[in-house]
Design a protein around this motif. Sequence first.
Motif, PDB file in Angstrom:
ATOM      1  N   TYR A 137       0.831  -1.199   0.000  1.00  0.00           N
ATOM      2  CA  TYR A 137       0.000   0.000   0.000  1.00  0.00           C
ATOM      3  C   TYR A 137       0.874   1.260   0.000  1.00  0.00           C
ATOM      4  O   TYR A 137       0.665   2.182  -0.776  1.00  0.00           O
ATOM      5  N   CYS A 272     -11.924   3.284  -1.853  1.00  0.00           N
ATOM      6  CA  CYS A 272     -11.999   3.141  -0.393  1.00  0.00           C
ATOM      7  C   CYS A 272     -12.628   4.407   0.192  1.00  0.00           C
ATOM      8  O   CYS A 272     -12.236   5.519  -0.181  1.00  0.00           O
ATOM      9  N   CYS A 275      -9.651   6.367   2.146  1.00  0.00           N
ATOM     10  CA  CYS A 275      -8.456   6.922   1.481  1.00  0.00           C
ATOM     11  C   CYS A 275      -8.638   7.141  -0.018  1.00  0.00           C
ATOM     12  O   CYS A 275      -7.785   7.757  -0.658  1.00  0.00           O
ATOM     13  N   CYS A 284     -10.426  -0.178   2.129  1.00  0.00           N
ATOM     14  CA  CYS A 284      -9.333  -1.041   1.674  1.00  0.00           C
ATOM     15  C   CYS A 284      -8.705  -1.789   2.857  1.00  0.00           C
ATOM     16  O   CYS A 284      -8.893  -1.408   4.020  1.00  0.00           O
ATOM     17  N   CYS A 287      -6.613   0.429   5.314  1.00  0.00           N
ATOM     18  CA  CYS A 287      -7.391   1.272   6.238  1.00  0.00           C
ATOM     19  C   CYS A 287      -8.123   0.430   7.284  1.00  0.00           C
ATOM     20  O   CYS A 287      -8.295   0.859   8.420  1.00  0.00           O
TER      21      CYS A 287
HETATM   22 ZN    ZN Z   1      -8.109   2.928   2.295  1.00  0.00          ZN
END
Ligand code: ZN
Length: 300
Positions: A137, A272, A275, A284, A287
Amino acid sequence: MRCKFCEKDAYIRLHYPKMLLCEEHFIAYFERKVERTIKKYKLLKPNERILVVVSGGKDSAVTAYVLKKLGYNVECLHINLGIGEYSQKSEEYARKQCKQMSIPLHIVRVRELLGKGVGEIKGSRPTCSICGITKRYIFNKFAYENGFDAIATGHNLDDEASFIFGNIMHWNTEYLGKQGPILPGEGKFVKKVKPLYELTEREVVAYALAVGIEYIIEECPFSRGATTLSYKQILNQMEEKSPGTKINFIKGFLRKKSLFEVELKEIPLNECKVCGMPTQGERCAFCRIWHLDEPVNFKI
Ligand code: ZN
Ligand code: AMP
Ligand code: ZN
């Protein structure tokens, strides 16, 4: 024992192709092979901005070093995962390497960013899975927000061959359709490339030693290394008996990859709601794992 190309003593004996090379000709051989890999698989274009993600280990440091030497525009990113002394040492090596190579280094520290190290998250997932999701990520969001065209990792031939071998042994074929030297970018996903795809671990170690790159040797204390390592050992035994096994295994895999691509499902992606990055669900995995209500930003 003489080098195949000059009068100097041999530095290394390569088994496939079979030849003895002095230090200088080995360095040239290695760099040409990276250059040819980039061309053959169309990994990079000359003016792209490349983010090499460096762990402090040999493979990623060699990747950054060779790309810079070939004239590419490179910067590095190291993620300090907050795993005690191991992470501290990894960061020190990454700093030292980038300073020596005169490559700008960005550092993201998970503990400063998210309050905990990756080993301190309690939940249903194993630490290696949390760490993998977190790294992938951050690599991607950092590259995306800062306008990089590609992310380069240090994966070598032994990593790739053992990954494919292991996944075939367990018939986890759903991972194989996306496996290869390049994963093209799409939307908010930045392109990912593996310039050392056709070079063995042994060659990477010999190259690092020849050009004077120092690196961390310790494994992560959470390492899931054991099974991967036994696949690597088996492949090395086969390679010894029949040189070329590893490279021919991955080349054969790439020819037959379409067999596994049919297993890739077209899952529609959402943004998401925390984010804005692509995800199959509402939020996601990053998160969710880190219980975020606000996105983390990496813009420099
Ligand atoms: Zn996210
Ligand atoms: P691994 O998944 O640990 O085998 O690492 C694969 C690649 O990811 C390495 O070759 C590096 O390019 C990159 N990488 C691994 N750990 C880190 C880290 N802590 N920070 C930045 N890049 C990393
Ligand atoms: Zn020579």
